[in-house]
Design an enzyme around this catalytic site. Structure first.
Site, PDB file in Angstrom:
ATOM      1  N   HIS A  50       0.840  -1.198   0.000  1.00 10.10           N
ATOM      2  CA  HIS A  50       0.000   0.000   0.000  1.00 10.10           C
ATOM      3  C   HIS A  50       0.878   1.251   0.000  1.00 10.10           C
ATOM      4  CE1 HIS A  50       0.235  -1.159   4.391  1.00 10.10           C
ATOM      5  NE2 HIS A  50       0.844  -0.011   4.369  1.00 10.10           N
TER       6      HIS A  50
HETATM    7  C1  T46 Z   1       3.851  -0.809   6.813  1.00 12.02           C
HETATM    8  C2  T46 Z   1       4.100  -2.200   7.234  1.00 12.02           C
HETATM    9  C3  T46 Z   1       5.521  -2.505   7.551  1.00 12.02           C
HETATM   10  C4  T46 Z   1      -3.427  -0.223  13.526  1.00 12.02           C
HETATM   11  O1  T46 Z   1      -4.470  -0.348  14.220  1.00 12.02           O
HETATM   12  N1  T46 Z   1      -2.523   0.728  13.850  1.00 12.02           N
HETATM   13  C5  T46 Z   1      -1.371   0.909  13.133  1.00 12.02           C
HETATM   14  O2  T46 Z   1      -0.567   1.815  13.463  1.00 12.02           O
HETATM   15  C6  T46 Z   1      -1.131   0.042  12.010  1.00 12.02           C
HETATM   16  C7  T46 Z   1       0.140   0.208  11.201  1.00 12.02           C
HETATM   17  C8  T46 Z   1      -2.052  -0.900  11.704  1.00 12.02           C
HETATM   18  N2  T46 Z   1      -3.175  -1.033  12.456  1.00 12.02           N
HETATM   19  C9  T46 Z   1      -4.146  -2.098  12.120  1.00 12.02           C
HETATM   20  C10 T46 Z   1      -4.800  -1.949  10.750  1.00 12.02           C
HETATM   21  C11 T46 Z   1      -5.084  -3.384  10.365  1.00 12.02           C
HETATM   22  O3  T46 Z   1      -6.331  -3.781  10.895  1.00 12.02           O
HETATM   23  O4  T46 Z   1      -3.437  -3.337  12.076  1.00 12.02           O
HETATM   24  C12 T46 Z   1      -3.978  -4.178  11.064  1.00 12.02           C
HETATM   25  C13 T46 Z   1      -2.890  -4.652  10.120  1.00 12.02           C
HETATM   26  O5  T46 Z   1      -2.421  -3.537   9.381  1.00 12.02           O
HETATM   27  P1  T46 Z   1      -1.874  -3.682   7.881  1.00 12.02           P
HETATM   28  O6  T46 Z   1      -2.678  -4.659   7.130  1.00 12.02           O
HETATM   29  O7  T46 Z   1      -1.719  -2.313   7.309  1.00 12.02           O
HETATM   30  O8  T46 Z   1      -0.433  -4.351   8.179  1.00 12.02           O
HETATM   31  P2  T46 Z   1       0.829  -4.514   7.214  1.00 12.02           P
HETATM   32  O9  T46 Z   1       1.818  -5.327   7.955  1.00 12.02           O
HETATM   33  O10 T46 Z   1       0.444  -4.961   5.857  1.00 12.02           O
HETATM   34  O11 T46 Z   1       1.410  -3.011   7.049  1.00 12.02           O
HETATM   35  C14 T46 Z   1       1.884  -2.332   8.181  1.00 12.02           C
HETATM   36  C15 T46 Z   1       1.649  -0.846   7.996  1.00 12.02           C
HETATM   37  O12 T46 Z   1       0.266  -0.615   7.743  1.00 12.02           O
HETATM   38  C16 T46 Z   1       2.451  -0.314   6.847  1.00 12.02           C
HETATM   39  O13 T46 Z   1       2.350   1.109   6.786  1.00 12.02           O
HETATM   40  O14 T46 Z   1       4.723  -0.149   6.284  1.00 12.02           O
HETATM   41  O15 T46 Z   1       3.270  -2.581   8.354  1.00 12.02           O
END
Ligand code: T46
Length: 135
Positions: A50
């Site tokens: 993303h």
């Molecule tokens: C990135 C990579 C390395 C939160 O509630 N708070 C937060 O600060 C973050 C980052 C996520 N969340 C929640 C949102 C989703 O329900 O945690 C869940 C998983 O998030 P996401 O699918 O975005 O996770 P990744 O590992 O694909 O990505 C995250 C970051 O979003 C992203 O910016 O660089 O980790």
């Protein structure tokens, strides 16, 4: 994508071991509002995939290693985060994908904004459209 996005962080070492310090607007090119870290990533899993409208990120693999591919909509570059004194700057409107995680990888992310799902662009097609729109 240019090589200056990957930064060598200063190691403060003495006979006891190593220390790396990260401060807003010194080593990190923004005010830090949020810190999160991901770990326990399963084999073969890619994370991220993303971009953000406004959030800038600085990523450090404080343990283990992973690769990060950054994409500005025109060119892509893959960086190896394989030392705890290496940090990668991901600007706003840059698509990022984290992959090839070692089992023990702890990827720490410093972010310029509080978490807001509305700041995310999670569809690649939409990202390309927004780049073309000059976002
Ligand atoms: C990135 C990579 C390395 C939160 O509630 N708070 C937060 O600060 C973050 C980052 C996520 N969340 C929640 C949102 C989703 O329900 O945690 C869940 C998983 O998030 P996401 O699918 O975005 O996770 P990744 O590992 O694909 O990505 C995250 C970051 O979003 C992203 O910016 O660089 O980790």
């Amino acid at each position: 994508m240019n090589d200056s996005l990957l930064k060598n962080l200063k190691i403060i070492g003495d006979s006891r071991g190593q220390l790396v310090a990260l401060e807003s607007n010194i080593e990190i090119p923004f005010d830090i509002k949020r810190v999160f870290y991901i770990y326990g990533t399963k084999e073969g899993i890619n994370r991220g995939k993303h971009s953000h409208y406004t959030t800038k990120q600085f990523l450090v693999s404080v343990k283990g290693y992973c690769k990060i591919t950054l994409d500005n909509g025109e060119t892509k570059k893959t960086y190896d985060l394989n030392e705890p004194n290496l940090g990668l700057f991901q600007d706003k409107m840059i698509w990022g994908e984290m992959h090839d995680f070692s089992e023990d990888c702890v990827l720490m992310v410093l972010a310029s904004e509080f978490y807001d799902e509305k700041d995310y662009i999670r569809e690649y097609k939409k990202f390309i459209e927004e780049v073309k729109n000059g976002k």
